[in-house]
Scaffold this motif. Sequence first.
Motif, short mmCIF file in Angstrom:
data_model
loop_
_atom_site.label_atom_id
_atom_site.label_comp_id
_atom_site.label_asym_id
_atom_site.label_seq_id
_atom_site.Cartn_x
_atom_site.Cartn_y
_atom_site.Cartn_z
N SER A 276 0.02 -4.94 4.76
CA SER A 276 -1.07 -5.84 5.13
C SER A 276 -2.45 -5.20 5.13
O SER A 276 -3.43 -5.84 4.72
N SER B 203 -4.80 -5.35 2.22
CA SER B 203 -5.59 -6.55 1.88
C SER B 203 -7.09 -6.30 2.03
O SER B 203 -7.89 -7.04 1.49
N THR C 124 2.21 -8.17 2.64
CA THR C 124 3.12 -8.43 3.75
C THR C 124 3.26 -7.14 4.57
O THR C 124 2.43 -6.25 4.42
N ASN C 125 4.23 -7.06 5.45
CA ASN C 125 4.31 -5.81 6.23
C ASN C 125 5.25 -4.80 5.58
O ASN C 125 5.89 -5.07 4.57
N ARG D 64 1.19 -4.49 16.46
CA ARG D 64 1.63 -5.32 15.34
C ARG D 64 3.11 -5.69 15.55
O ARG D 64 3.80 -5.10 16.37
N SER E 67 6.20 -3.63 11.09
CA SER E 67 4.90 -3.14 10.65
C SER E 67 4.87 -1.61 10.63
O SER E 67 5.38 -0.95 11.55
N SER F 281 -0.78 -9.95 12.98
CA SER F 281 -1.72 -9.53 11.94
C SER F 281 -2.82 -8.65 12.50
O SER F 281 -3.12 -8.69 13.70
N ASN F 282 -3.44 -7.87 11.62
CA ASN F 282 -4.57 -7.03 12.03
C ASN F 282 -5.73 -7.88 12.55
O ASN F 282 -6.39 -7.50 13.51
N GLU F 283 -5.98 -9.01 11.91
CA GLU F 283 -7.10 -9.86 12.33
C GLU F 283 -6.85 -10.42 13.74
O GLU F 283 -7.78 -10.47 14.56
N SER G 184 -9.63 -1.66 7.94
CA SER G 184 -9.63 -3.03 8.48
C SER G 184 -11.00 -3.41 9.02
O SER G 184 -11.24 -4.58 9.34
#
Length: 220
Positions: free
Chosen positions: A19, A22, A46-47, A113, A117, A142-144, A163
């Motif tokens: 992830s 991204s 994905t993870n 996470r 992850s 998710s990181n977000e 990130s």
Amino acid sequence: SMAERQGLKKGRLALMAVSTASYFAPRLLGEFSHKYPGIEVSLKVTNREQVLAGLADNLADLYILGQPPEDIEVEAKPFMCNPLVILAAPDHPLAGQVDIPLARLAKEPWLMREPGSGTRMAVERLFEDEGIEFRPRMDLGSNEAIKQAILAGLGIAVMSTHSLTLNPPGQFAVLKARGFPILRQWYAVYPAGRPLSAVAATFLDYLLAQDAAQARCAAP
Ligand code: PGA
């Protein structure tokens, strides 16, 4: 000409990436696709667990991971530095301190996470290696979501500096923790003993030609 040769390279390239990738993979792919417009690229993000499952099932040509797998025979080529830091809200009481020991950080509520992850695995290993108990407060997928939870004052988290690419400087505090940043690498991984397709080999060459200073992973 060189440009014509590049334009003539045709085919499909399937990538799977963890992830955090991204935050940089689309930029790399943008440049690559511009250079090789005949190559059709797909990227699944994905993870770690899912990427490793994809590797086992042969779902892609190349896999991007923060740590090569330990139980599958692969070629793993590091191509870029991946510093892991501890993020906190800017007004966190530890934000101004230096040389913060892990035992002190362990008392903070940790935002984690999801299971599967690679980032989560890195945090768990860190505390395990030091023999320190820590307080996972919440799993987020998710990181977000973790970044939002940090800003909501719910806790702190380990995250890749990648990130933060789109966050204004100062939005998060990077805690000055002992032993941090953890300097990892990004790896392009593929099964050992199976030749890469011409298209995948072209992309791997492009990845490995990234800024050498970035790949070296020197402390910031
Ligand atoms: P994750 O992997 O997206 O599964 O957390 C990131 C990493 O292994 O660095």
